[in-house]
Design a protein around this motif. Structure first.
Motif, PDB file in Angstrom:
ATOM      1  N   GLN A  63       0.859  -1.137   0.026  1.00 43.48           N
ATOM      2  CA  GLN A  63       0.132  -0.051   0.071  1.00 43.48           C
ATOM      3  C   GLN A  63       0.788   1.270  -0.052  1.00 43.48           C
ATOM      4  O   GLN A  63       0.225   2.429   0.093  1.00 43.48           O
ATOM      5  CB  GLN A  63      -0.982   0.029   1.060  1.00 43.48           C
ATOM      6  N   ALA A  89      -9.241   0.544   2.307  1.00 45.15           N
ATOM      7  CA  ALA A  89      -9.907   0.328   1.257  1.00 45.15           C
ATOM      8  C   ALA A  89     -11.301   1.368   1.073  1.00 45.15           C
ATOM      9  O   ALA A  89     -11.440   1.914  -0.247  1.00 45.15           O
ATOM     10  CB  ALA A  89     -10.752  -1.209   1.031  1.00 45.15           C
ATOM     11  N   ARG A  92      -9.798   4.852   0.334  1.00 46.33           N
ATOM     12  CA  ARG A  92      -8.964   5.199  -0.868  1.00 46.33           C
ATOM     13  C   ARG A  92      -9.257   4.504  -2.303  1.00 46.33           C
ATOM     14  O   ARG A  92      -8.832   4.866  -3.403  1.00 46.33           O
ATOM     15  CB  ARG A  92      -7.258   4.301  -0.500  1.00 46.33           C
ATOM     16  N   LEU A  93     -10.159   3.537  -2.041  1.00 45.88           N
ATOM     17  CA  LEU A  93     -10.307   2.568  -3.389  1.00 45.88           C
ATOM     18  C   LEU A  93     -11.816   3.233  -3.946  1.00 45.88           C
ATOM     19  O   LEU A  93     -12.773   2.650  -3.851  1.00 45.88           O
ATOM     20  CB  LEU A  93     -10.511   1.271  -3.016  1.00 45.88           C
ATOM     21  N   HIS A  94     -11.441   4.618  -4.265  1.00 49.23           N
ATOM     22  CA  HIS A  94     -12.960   5.462  -4.583  1.00 49.23           C
ATOM     23  C   HIS A  94     -13.200   4.707  -6.053  1.00 49.23           C
ATOM     24  O   HIS A  94     -12.575   4.377  -7.050  1.00 49.23           O
ATOM     25  CB  HIS A  94     -12.635   6.749  -4.934  1.00 49.23           C
ATOM     26  N   ARG A  95     -14.761   4.920  -6.218  1.00 55.25           N
ATOM     27  CA  ARG A  95     -15.271   4.376  -7.718  1.00 55.25           C
ATOM     28  C   ARG A  95     -16.402   5.305  -7.904  1.00 55.25           C
ATOM     29  O   ARG A  95     -17.592   4.783  -7.945  1.00 55.25           O
ATOM     30  CB  ARG A  95     -15.640   2.957  -7.401  1.00 55.25           C
ATOM     31  N   LEU A 122      -8.193   1.585 -11.032  1.00 58.87           N
ATOM     32  CA  LEU A 122      -7.852   1.113  -9.893  1.00 58.87           C
ATOM     33  C   LEU A 122      -6.922  -0.154  -9.778  1.00 58.87           C
ATOM     34  O   LEU A 122      -6.277  -0.445  -8.822  1.00 58.87           O
ATOM     35  CB  LEU A 122      -9.478   0.659  -9.284  1.00 58.87           C
ATOM     36  N   HIS A 126      -3.444  -0.398  -7.798  1.00 61.69           N
ATOM     37  CA  HIS A 126      -3.270  -1.385  -6.556  1.00 61.69           C
ATOM     38  C   HIS A 126      -2.821  -2.589  -6.879  1.00 61.69           C
ATOM     39  O   HIS A 126      -3.211  -3.474  -6.160  1.00 61.69           O
ATOM     40  CB  HIS A 126      -4.674  -1.143  -5.875  1.00 61.69           C
ATOM     41  N   LEU A 151     -14.046  -6.543  -0.713  1.00 64.83           N
ATOM     42  CA  LEU A 151     -13.209  -5.845  -1.716  1.00 64.83           C
ATOM     43  C   LEU A 151     -13.790  -6.484  -3.021  1.00 64.83           C
ATOM     44  O   LEU A 151     -14.471  -5.825  -3.939  1.00 64.83           O
ATOM     45  CB  LEU A 151     -11.712  -6.230  -1.562  1.00 64.83           C
ATOM     46  N   TYR A 155     -17.402  -5.590  -5.372  1.00 61.19           N
ATOM     47  CA  TYR A 155     -17.101  -5.189  -6.898  1.00 61.19           C
ATOM     48  C   TYR A 155     -17.670  -6.058  -7.885  1.00 61.19           C
ATOM     49  O   TYR A 155     -18.535  -5.521  -8.781  1.00 61.19           O
ATOM     50  CB  TYR A 155     -15.610  -4.764  -7.241  1.00 61.19           C
TER      51      TYR A 155
END
Length: 239
Positions: A63, A89, A92-95, A122, A126, A151, A155
């Motif tokens: 990370q 997650a 930071r893991l924007h969608r 993404l 990552h 995760l 998704y």
């Protein structure tokens, strides 16, 4: 008294990430990482307390969170590390493209292009973390539930909803489930897995990503009114 070299913890973190990603959690031994880092096994213990701490260090490295300038990594335990990973997650893991499309009930060509581009970014950004979790999560209960549910699972579910929206389905059918999963796996291969393929296609990132967007548009873009997409039936053929 053993003198610790500056930057050695960063070297160990990189070695731990490489070995855990290659061998998995169960098969990796402290000696494997020590060898990868050019240390003796005894010296490695002066930087980390044991294998669990070493895996936490690999998670931090994946990370980009390895503490710079530190001479020892203080572990929190895998349960705490997994909880921190969940929090990271979520933050930071924007969608935004996928979330906006689902919230607004829109899945036209513009939304498909935006969702595809976002997914590729993404995955590429990552990929080190994804490679590590792909290889090790099933072997570590504290991480497995997060990775499978928070995760990957979320998704896949949301991409299936997006594919159903594009197809005009109130509920996704089997063909839509298959189409969504195939598109995500294709994007993952082109964005990251091709980089480790022994015989990758001779294309750069821009070309690979453009191909994914083109295929997602062809697969998901609404069909003309006179040619509705079949819900899982192959087209009839004749001679």
């Amino acid at each position: 008294m053993r003198v610790k070299k500056p930057g050695r913890l960063e070297d160990i973190a990189a070695a731990a990430l490489a070995v855990f990603t290659r061998q998995g959690y169960r098969l990796t031994q402290m000696a494997d990482v020590a060898r990868e880092a050019g240390l003796s096994a005894g010296a490695l213990y002066s930087y980390v307390a044991g294998k669990e701490a070493l895996f936490e260090l690999a998670l931090a490295e994946a990370q980009g969170l390895t503490p710079a300038g530190a001479d020892r990594f203080e572990a929190r335990g895998l349960a705490a590390a997994a909880a921190a990973l969940v929090a990271a997650a979520r933050s930071r893991l924007h969608r935004p493209a996928l979330d906006a499309a689902l919230a607004g009930g829109r899945a036209g060509p513009d939304e498909i292009r935006a969702v595809a581009t976002e997914m590729l970014a993404l995955l590429a950004t990552h990929r080190r973390l994804i490679w590590l979790l792909d290889r090790c999560a099933a072997e570590i209960p504290e991480v497995a539930s997060f990775y499978g549910t928070e995760l990957r699972g979320r998704y896949f579910r949301d991409m299936t909803r997006f594919a159903a929206l594009a197809a005009g389905e109130a509920e996704p059918g089997p063909a839509t489930h298959a189409r969504a999963r195939a598109l995500v796996e294709m994007a993952a291969w082109m964005a990251m897995h091709r980089l480790r393929d022994p015989a990758p296609p001779a294309v750069d990132d821009a070309t690979a990503h453009a191909a994914v967007v083109e295929i997602m548009l062809a697969s998901l873009a609404p069909c003309p009114a006179d040619t509705p997409r079949s819900a899982g039936r192959a087209p009839a053929t004749g001679v």
